[in-house]
Design a protein around this motif. Structure first.
Motif, PDB file in Angstrom:
ATOM      1  N   VAL A 121       0.817  -1.174  -0.167  1.00 23.79           N
ATOM      2  CA  VAL A 121       0.030  -0.092   0.208  1.00 23.79           C
ATOM      3  C   VAL A 121       0.727   1.206   0.008  1.00 23.79           C
ATOM      4  N   GLU A 122       2.078   1.422   1.172  1.00 26.22           N
ATOM      5  CA  GLU A 122       2.578   2.411   0.942  1.00 26.22           C
ATOM      6  C   GLU A 122       3.619   2.791  -0.390  1.00 26.22           C
ATOM      7  N   GLU A 123       3.705   1.731  -0.989  1.00 21.99           N
ATOM      8  CA  GLU A 123       4.609   2.060  -2.433  1.00 21.99           C
ATOM      9  C   GLU A 123       3.643   2.496  -3.367  1.00 21.99           C
ATOM     10  N   LYS A 124       2.295   2.366  -3.295  1.00 20.05           N
ATOM     11  CA  LYS A 124       1.088   2.681  -4.415  1.00 20.05           C
ATOM     12  C   LYS A 124       0.615   4.101  -3.845  1.00 20.05           C
ATOM     13  N   LEU A 125       1.135   4.907  -2.836  1.00 22.61           N
ATOM     14  CA  LEU A 125       0.735   6.059  -2.473  1.00 22.61           C
ATOM     15  C   LEU A 125       1.653   7.316  -2.948  1.00 22.61           C
ATOM     16  N   ASN A 126       0.848   8.149  -3.601  1.00 22.01           N
ATOM     17  CA  ASN A 126       1.773   9.209  -4.085  1.00 22.01           C
ATOM     18  C   ASN A 126       1.291  10.722  -3.199  1.00 22.01           C
ATOM     19  N   ILE A 127       2.252  11.200  -2.788  1.00 22.40           N
ATOM     20  CA  ILE A 127       2.042  12.556  -2.009  1.00 22.40           C
ATOM     21  C   ILE A 127       2.431  13.816  -2.568  1.00 22.40           C
ATOM     22  N   MET A 128       1.804  14.730  -2.898  1.00 23.91           N
ATOM     23  CA  MET A 128       2.195  16.039  -3.409  1.00 23.91           C
ATOM     24  C   MET A 128       1.613  17.172  -2.670  1.00 23.91           C
ATOM     25  N   PRO A 129       2.425  18.158  -2.512  1.00 22.68           N
ATOM     26  CA  PRO A 129       1.769  19.516  -1.659  1.00 22.68           C
ATOM     27  C   PRO A 129       0.734  20.027  -2.839  1.00 22.68           C
ATOM     28  N   VAL A 130      -0.301  20.802  -2.260  1.00 20.25           N
ATOM     29  CA  VAL A 130      -1.045  21.535  -3.170  1.00 20.25           C
ATOM     30  C   VAL A 130      -0.529  23.224  -2.787  1.00 20.25           C
ATOM     31  N   GLY A 131      -0.170  24.016  -3.895  1.00 18.01           N
ATOM     32  CA  GLY A 131       0.265  25.066  -3.804  1.00 18.01           C
ATOM     33  C   GLY A 131       1.498  25.282  -2.986  1.00 18.01           C
ATOM     34  N   ILE A 132       1.641  26.420  -2.491  1.00 21.31           N
ATOM     35  CA  ILE A 132       2.925  26.732  -1.765  1.00 21.31           C
ATOM     36  C   ILE A 132       2.644  26.227  -0.310  1.00 21.31           C
ATOM     37  N   ILE A 133       3.492  25.411   0.262  1.00 17.21           N
ATOM     38  CA  ILE A 133       3.532  25.143   1.671  1.00 17.21           C
ATOM     39  C   ILE A 133       4.162  26.186   2.655  1.00 17.21           C
ATOM     40  N   PRO A 134       3.699  26.434   3.581  1.00 18.57           N
ATOM     41  CA  PRO A 134       4.107  27.684   4.525  1.00 18.57           C
ATOM     42  C   PRO A 134       5.026  26.987   5.392  1.00 18.57           C
ATOM     43  N   LEU A 135       5.726  27.936   5.969  1.00 23.88           N
ATOM     44  CA  LEU A 135       6.612  27.514   7.157  1.00 23.88           C
ATOM     45  C   LEU A 135       6.327  26.773   8.114  1.00 23.88           C
ATOM     46  N   ASP A 136       4.972  26.972   8.559  1.00 25.68           N
ATOM     47  CA  ASP A 136       4.337  26.342   9.700  1.00 25.68           C
ATOM     48  C   ASP A 136       3.437  25.152   9.212  1.00 25.68           C
ATOM     49  N   ILE A 137       4.091  23.783   9.400  1.00 28.22           N
ATOM     50  CA  ILE A 137       3.503  22.696   8.760  1.00 28.22           C
ATOM     51  C   ILE A 137       2.998  21.854   9.917  1.00 28.22           C
ATOM     52  N   GLN A 138       2.868  22.367  10.932  1.00 28.48           N
ATOM     53  CA  GLN A 138       2.400  21.473  12.033  1.00 28.48           C
ATOM     54  C   GLN A 138       1.001  21.350  11.896  1.00 28.48           C
ATOM     55  N   GLU A 139       0.113  22.001  11.304  1.00 27.51           N
ATOM     56  CA  GLU A 139      -1.317  21.763  11.193  1.00 27.51           C
ATOM     57  C   GLU A 139      -1.526  21.985   9.470  1.00 27.51           C
ATOM     58  N   GLY A 140      -2.642  21.219   9.164  1.00 30.29           N
ATOM     59  CA  GLY A 140      -2.853  21.391   7.838  1.00 30.29           C
ATOM     60  C   GLY A 140      -4.033  20.417   7.425  1.00 30.29           C
ATOM     61  N   TYR A 141      -4.229  20.084   6.117  1.00 28.30           N
ATOM     62  CA  TYR A 141      -4.940  19.331   5.428  1.00 28.30           C
ATOM     63  C   TYR A 141      -4.417  18.055   4.520  1.00 28.30           C
ATOM     64  N   MET A 142      -5.103  17.114   4.814  1.00 26.96           N
ATOM     65  CA  MET A 142      -4.651  15.822   3.970  1.00 26.96           C
ATOM     66  C   MET A 142      -5.733  15.367   3.098  1.00 26.96           C
ATOM     67  N   LEU A 143      -5.820  15.492   1.666  1.00 21.79           N
ATOM     68  CA  LEU A 143      -6.685  14.876   0.669  1.00 21.79           C
ATOM     69  C   LEU A 143      -6.376  13.741   0.407  1.00 21.79           C
ATOM     70  N   LEU A 144      -7.275  12.795   0.788  1.00 20.57           N
ATOM     71  CA  LEU A 144      -7.170  11.364   0.371  1.00 20.57           C
ATOM     72  C   LEU A 144      -7.918  11.011  -0.761  1.00 20.57           C
ATOM     73  N   CYS A 145      -7.466  10.472  -1.973  1.00 22.11           N
ATOM     74  CA  CYS A 145      -8.448   9.781  -3.132  1.00 22.11           C
ATOM     75  C   CYS A 145      -7.817   8.331  -3.388  1.00 22.11           C
ATOM     76  N   ASP A 146      -8.767   7.591  -3.166  1.00 13.83           N
ATOM     77  CA  ASP A 146      -8.322   6.190  -3.702  1.00 13.83           C
ATOM     78  C   ASP A 146      -8.806   5.682  -5.106  1.00 13.83           C
ATOM     79  N   GLY A 147      -8.723   4.741  -5.615  1.00 10.13           N
ATOM     80  CA  GLY A 147      -8.827   4.299  -6.751  1.00 10.13           C
ATOM     81  C   GLY A 147     -10.223   4.303  -7.504  1.00 10.13           C
ATOM     82  N   LYS A 148     -11.223   4.458  -6.582  1.00 12.22           N
ATOM     83  CA  LYS A 148     -12.585   4.735  -7.095  1.00 12.22           C
ATOM     84  C   LYS A 148     -12.536   6.068  -7.823  1.00 12.22           C
ATOM     85  N   PHE A 149     -11.728   6.989  -7.467  1.00 10.11           N
ATOM     86  CA  PHE A 149     -11.762   8.544  -8.114  1.00 10.11           C
ATOM     87  C   PHE A 149     -13.162   9.292  -8.135  1.00 10.11           C
TER      88      PHE A 149
END
Length: 239
Positions: A121-149
Motif C-alpha cells: 500500500v505504501e509503495e502505491k501512495l503518491n504524496i504531493m503538496p497543493v500550492g505553496i507550503i507555508p513555514l508552519d506545517i504542524q497543522e494542515g489538511y490531507m486530501l485522500l483519494c483512492d482508486g474509485k476516483f
C-alpha cells in the motif's frame, strides 16, 4: 476481534496445548482481517503482543518505555510478579518457554504478512503538496483519494512530537472534515481555496494530496498508512 490479555501466556493453567489453541484462534481471526486487506488495529495489536512476549522473556520493564500508554502500572507489576513466581519453578518455566517460543514464531509470521500488505500500500501512495507550503506545517489538511476516483476525503491533521527513551518521534492526529465529489470544479487547488474560505482557523494551511489507484478499506488500511506516510514525507522534506 478476539482479544488477548497482556498476560494471556501466563494466566490460568500453564499448558502448552491450551495456550497454543488460544493463540491460533486469535491469529486465525487476525489473518481473516488481513485476507480482507484490513490492517488496523489488527497489525498494531499483534505487534504489541509480540513485543510484550519479548519483554517478558528478556525480563525487561515490560514495555514501560516502548508502550507507555498501553500497560498500566498494575499490569506491569502483575507481569513482574508472575515472572518472579515462575522463575523459581523449573518445570513451569520450561512449559512457559515452550509457549513463548511457539507464540513468537507464529506471531512473527503473521506480522510479516501484515507488513507485506502495508509495504504494498505504501509503495502505491503518491504524496504531493497543493500550492505553496507555508513555514508552519504542524497543522494542515490531507486530501485522500483512492482508486474509485469518485470522492476526495478531507482530513485536518496536526503533528505531535513525543519522546521515548532519548529520542523524539513524530505522531499525527487527524479529523475528518468533509467529502468532495470529484469533478472539474473540485480540483485540489479549489478544495484548498474552499477550506481556507470556510475554515478560518487555518488561514494559510499546509495541504497535501495523497492519491492511489488502490481500492482498499479506507479506515482500516488506506488512512492509517497514509497518515504514517505523510509524517515521513513532511519529516524528510523539512530535514
Amino acid at each position: 476481534m478476539k482479544a488477548l490479555s497482556e498476560t494471556w501466556f501466563a494466566e490460568g493453567f500453564i499448558d502448552f496445548e491450551l495456550k497454543k489453541y488460544t493463540l491460533l484462534a486469535y491469529l486465525q481471526e487476525i489473518n481473516r482481517y488481513f485476507n480482507e486487506n484490513k490492517l488496523y488495529p489488527q497489525l498494531s495489536d499483534v505487534i504489541f503482543h509480540y513485543n510484550n512476549l519479548l519483554a517478558f522473556k528478556e525480563n525487561k520493564q515490560f514495555l514501560r518505555q516502548q508502550f507507555p500508554k498501553q500497560l498500566t502500572a498494575v499490569n506491569l507489576e502483575r507481569l513482574q510478579l508472575l515472572y518472579e513466581q515462575m522463575i523459581a519453578d523449573d518445570e513451569m518455566m520450561e512449559e512457559l518457554e515452550s509457549i513463548m517460543q511457539f507464540a513468537l514464531l507464529k506471531m512473527n509470521r503473521t506480522i510479516k504478512e501484515g507488513a507485506e500488505i502495508y509495504d504494498f500500500v505504501e509503495e502505491k501512495l503518491n504524496i504531493m503538496p497543493v500550492g505553496i507550503i507555508p513555514l508552519d506545517i504542524q497543522e494542515g489538511y490531507m486530501l485522500l483519494c483512492d482508486g474509485k476516483f469518485s470522492d476526495t476525503e478531507v482530513y485536518q491533521y496536526r503533528l505531535t512530537i513525543f519522546e521515548r527513551h532519548d529520542e523524539k518521534y513524530r505522531g499525527i492526529h487527524t479529523k475528518h472534515i468533509s467529502t468532495y465529489t470529484r469533478s472539474l470544479a473540485h480540483t485540489y487547488q479549489s478544495i484548498k481555496s474552499d477550506l481556507i474560505r470556510h475554515r478560518q482557523e487555518l488561514p494559510n494551511p499546509a495541504v497535501y494530496t495523497i492519491q492511489t489507484e488502490l481500492v482498499f478499506p479506507v479506515q482500516e488500511t488506506l488512512l492509517p498508512v497514509a497518515k504514517r506516510c505523510l509524517v515521513k514525507y513532511i519529516t524528510a522534506n523539512r530535514a
